[in-house]
Design an enzyme around this catalytic site. Structure first.
Site, PDB file in Angstrom:
ATOM      1  N   ASP A  13       0.803  -1.176  -0.039  1.00 60.12           N
ATOM      2  CA  ASP A  13      -0.016   0.243  -0.059  1.00 60.12           C
ATOM      3  C   ASP A  13       0.644   1.316   0.001  1.00 60.12           C
ATOM      4  O   ASP A  13       1.889   1.386   0.291  1.00 60.12           O
ATOM      5  CB  ASP A  13      -0.858   0.091   1.186  1.00 60.12           C
ATOM      6  CG  ASP A  13      -1.645  -1.367   1.458  1.00 60.12           C
ATOM      7  OD1 ASP A  13      -2.615  -1.637   0.679  1.00 60.12           O
ATOM      8  OD2 ASP A  13      -1.359  -1.888   2.362  1.00 60.12           O
ATOM      9  N   ASP A  50      -4.667   2.262   3.282  1.00 63.05           N
ATOM     10  CA  ASP A  50      -5.531   1.078   3.997  1.00 63.05           C
ATOM     11  C   ASP A  50      -5.241   1.425   5.457  1.00 63.05           C
ATOM     12  O   ASP A  50      -4.210   1.936   5.916  1.00 63.05           O
ATOM     13  CB  ASP A  50      -4.667  -0.262   3.727  1.00 63.05           C
ATOM     14  CG  ASP A  50      -5.069  -0.810   2.370  1.00 63.05           C
ATOM     15  OD1 ASP A  50      -5.773  -0.191   1.655  1.00 63.05           O
ATOM     16  OD2 ASP A  50      -4.897  -2.046   2.192  1.00 63.05           O
ATOM     17  N   ARG A 100     -13.403   0.752  -4.034  1.00 62.33           N
ATOM     18  CA  ARG A 100     -13.171   1.015  -2.523  1.00 62.33           C
ATOM     19  C   ARG A 100     -12.900   2.577  -2.429  1.00 62.33           C
ATOM     20  O   ARG A 100     -11.793   3.125  -2.313  1.00 62.33           O
ATOM     21  CB  ARG A 100     -11.853   0.247  -2.137  1.00 62.33           C
ATOM     22  CG  ARG A 100     -12.058  -1.153  -2.147  1.00 62.33           C
ATOM     23  CD  ARG A 100     -10.985  -1.936  -1.644  1.00 62.33           C
ATOM     24  NE  ARG A 100     -10.842  -3.097  -2.028  1.00 62.33           N
ATOM     25  CZ  ARG A 100     -10.047  -4.207  -1.444  1.00 62.33           C
ATOM     26  NH1 ARG A 100      -8.840  -3.775  -1.097  1.00 62.33           N
ATOM     27  NH2 ARG A 100     -10.120  -5.466  -1.550  1.00 62.33           N
TER      28      ARG A 100
END
Length: 206
Positions: A13, A50, A100
């Site tokens: 990430d 995240d 997302r």
């Protein structure tokens, strides 16, 4: 961002907030990888932002988040729940993101005044695990589903207020989110989001 090895993407990430991190502010950033209509491998990269574990009181604001498949995750799995996970996304410009924005698990969240301009396959705000996410005065364009959930036992709920555009499935069910701060003075009218947010979101636009 991420890795060139599709078999080992976890941990790739751009920004990870985990452990017991509290009181984090991500503001006026630009975060991206590659145009998902050109780079079509959804697993080449992991997430852009995240947030997981026992974290909370986190705000992502006035950022330009673009050109990626799986952008923003809150809660890494259906078992990754936290009763005091309070996350706010506001005045962000999401462009050419596939999924997302955000995927949200765990407790109460707030997603307001964001401009989401996706690709035709975009599944934007995905709510799971009985979360109550207030989704307020956002603009959704060029998306498949604007606000949605699962049809199984891990479905979430949403409080939808004055959003513009996009297609929403018949679920998620409705809820009333308990937002622990005053924010009326920060709200932008939904009709102005498409102009105000791109003009102010991103690096060097303070």
């Amino acid at each position: 961002v991420g890795t060139s090895n599709p078999g080992a993407v976890n941990g790739g990430d751009t920004i990870v907030i985990n452990g017991t991190s509290k009181n984090v502010w991500i503001d006026h950033c630009e975060i991206y990888s590659e145009d998902p209509t050109v780079q079509t491998n959804i697993d080449k990269y992991d997430g852009l932002i995240d947030i997981r574990d026992q974290t909370g009181f986190i705000t992502v604001s006035w950022s330009y988040i673009h050109d990626h498949h799986k952008a923003c995750l809150v809660g890494a799995a259906d078992s990754d729940l936290h009763s005091d996970r309070k996350i706010t996304y506001h005045h962000n410009h999401f462009e050419k993101i596939v999924k997302r924005m955000p995927m949200y698990r765990g407790a109460v969240g707030h997603f307001f005044n964001n401009y989401v301009h996706g690709v035709p396959t975009t599944e934007a705000s995905f709510v799971l695990m009985n979360t109550c996410l207030r989704i307020e005065r956002n603009v959704y364009e060029n998306v498949k589903y604007a606000i949605y959930s699962s049809t199984t036992s891990n479905s979430g709920k949403a409080e939808r207020i004055d959003n513009i555009g996009g297609q929403s499935r018949a679920y998620p069910a409705s809820c009333t989110a308990s937002i622990p701060y005053e924010y009326a003075s920060a709200l932008t009218a939904a009709g102005d989001v498409k102009t105000v947010v791109p003009a102010g979101a991103g690096v060097g636009k303070l």
